[in-house]
Motif scaffolding. Structure first.
Motif, PDB file in Angstrom:
ATOM      1  N   UNK A  45       0.838  -1.196   0.000  1.00 35.52           N
ATOM      2  CA  UNK A  45       0.000   0.000   0.000  1.00 35.52           C
ATOM      3  C   UNK A  45       0.881   1.257   0.000  1.00 35.52           C
ATOM      4  N   UNK A  46       1.969   1.229   0.737  1.00 33.10           N
ATOM      5  CA  UNK A  46       2.898   2.359   0.737  1.00 33.10           C
ATOM      6  C   UNK A  46       3.425   2.595  -0.673  1.00 33.10           C
ATOM      7  N   UNK A  47       3.769   1.522  -1.371  1.00 27.60           N
ATOM      8  CA  UNK A  47       4.265   1.639  -2.733  1.00 27.60           C
ATOM      9  C   UNK A  47       3.261   2.307  -3.649  1.00 27.60           C
ATOM     10  N   UNK A  48       2.000   1.955  -3.488  1.00 34.93           N
ATOM     11  CA  UNK A  48       0.933   2.579  -4.276  1.00 34.93           C
ATOM     12  C   UNK A  48       0.930   4.088  -4.055  1.00 34.93           C
ATOM     13  N   UNK A  49       1.020   4.504  -2.794  1.00 34.10           N
ATOM     14  CA  UNK A  49       0.964   5.942  -2.487  1.00 34.10           C
ATOM     15  C   UNK A  49       2.229   6.676  -2.912  1.00 34.10           C
ATOM     16  N   UNK A  50       3.381   6.014  -2.835  1.00 33.20           N
ATOM     17  CA  UNK A  50       4.598   6.633  -3.368  1.00 33.20           C
ATOM     18  C   UNK A  50       4.438   6.881  -4.865  1.00 33.20           C
ATOM     19  N   UNK A  51       3.886   5.906  -5.595  1.00 34.10           N
ATOM     20  CA  UNK A  51       3.657   6.086  -7.034  1.00 34.10           C
ATOM     21  C   UNK A  51       2.694   7.236  -7.284  1.00 34.10           C
ATOM     22  N   UNK A  56       9.874   7.642  -5.632  1.00 29.97           N
ATOM     23  CA  UNK A  56      10.320   6.273  -5.383  1.00 29.97           C
ATOM     24  C   UNK A  56      10.133   5.980  -3.898  1.00 29.97           C
ATOM     25  N   UNK A  57       9.912   4.713  -3.539  1.00 27.69           N
ATOM     26  CA  UNK A  57       9.787   4.379  -2.113  1.00 27.69           C
ATOM     27  C   UNK A  57      11.024   4.811  -1.331  1.00 27.69           C
ATOM     28  N   UNK A  58      10.788   5.255  -0.130  1.00 26.36           N
ATOM     29  CA  UNK A  58      11.878   5.709   0.737  1.00 26.36           C
ATOM     30  C   UNK A  58      12.828   4.562   1.032  1.00 26.36           C
ATOM     31  N   UNK A  59      14.105   4.884   1.074  1.00 24.15           N
ATOM     32  CA  UNK A  59      15.114   3.873   1.408  1.00 24.15           C
ATOM     33  C   UNK A  59      15.908   4.291   2.640  1.00 24.15           C
ATOM     34  N   UNK A  60      15.255   5.075   3.482  1.00 26.50           N
ATOM     35  CA  UNK A  60      15.846   5.528   4.742  1.00 26.50           C
ATOM     36  C   UNK A  60      14.972   5.003   5.882  1.00 26.50           C
ATOM     37  N   UNK A  61      15.427   5.196   7.102  1.00 28.42           N
ATOM     38  CA  UNK A  61      14.628   4.757   8.240  1.00 28.42           C
ATOM     39  C   UNK A  61      13.330   5.557   8.306  1.00 28.42           C
TER      40      UNK A  61
END
Length: 79
Positions: A45-51, A56-61
């Motif tokens: 679901x997070x990926x959907x909202x990033x799109x 791009x999806x976050x790659x940090x904490x």
């Protein structure tokens, strides 16, 4: 979005989510929405909202992402 991030930081995910849902057609809201679903552990679901946000999806904490988002919206409020 600052209000949603504040509630998220205080552990009130439901209130934060309700706020972003009120603005779900806005790009900035989609980005915070993605963060919230990442907090929840729902990465699909997070990926959907990033799109939806055009990011791009976050790659940090989670903490680093929260700080980055908060700083961004604080800066936008100054304008």
């Amino acid at each position: 979005m600052l209000e949603a991030l504040w509630f998220a930081r205080k552990g009130d995910w439901g209130r934060a989510h309700a706020i972003v849902q009120e603005h779900e057609n806005e790009t900035t809201s989609a980005l915070v929405h993605a963060h919230l679903h990442r907090v929840e552990g729902d990465l699909s679901n997070a990926g959907y909202w990033y799109r939806r946000a055009g990011h791009r999806p976050a790659d940090v904490t989670l903490d680093e992402e929260w700080k980055t988002l908060t700083a961004r919206f604080l800066e936008e409020d100054k304008k």
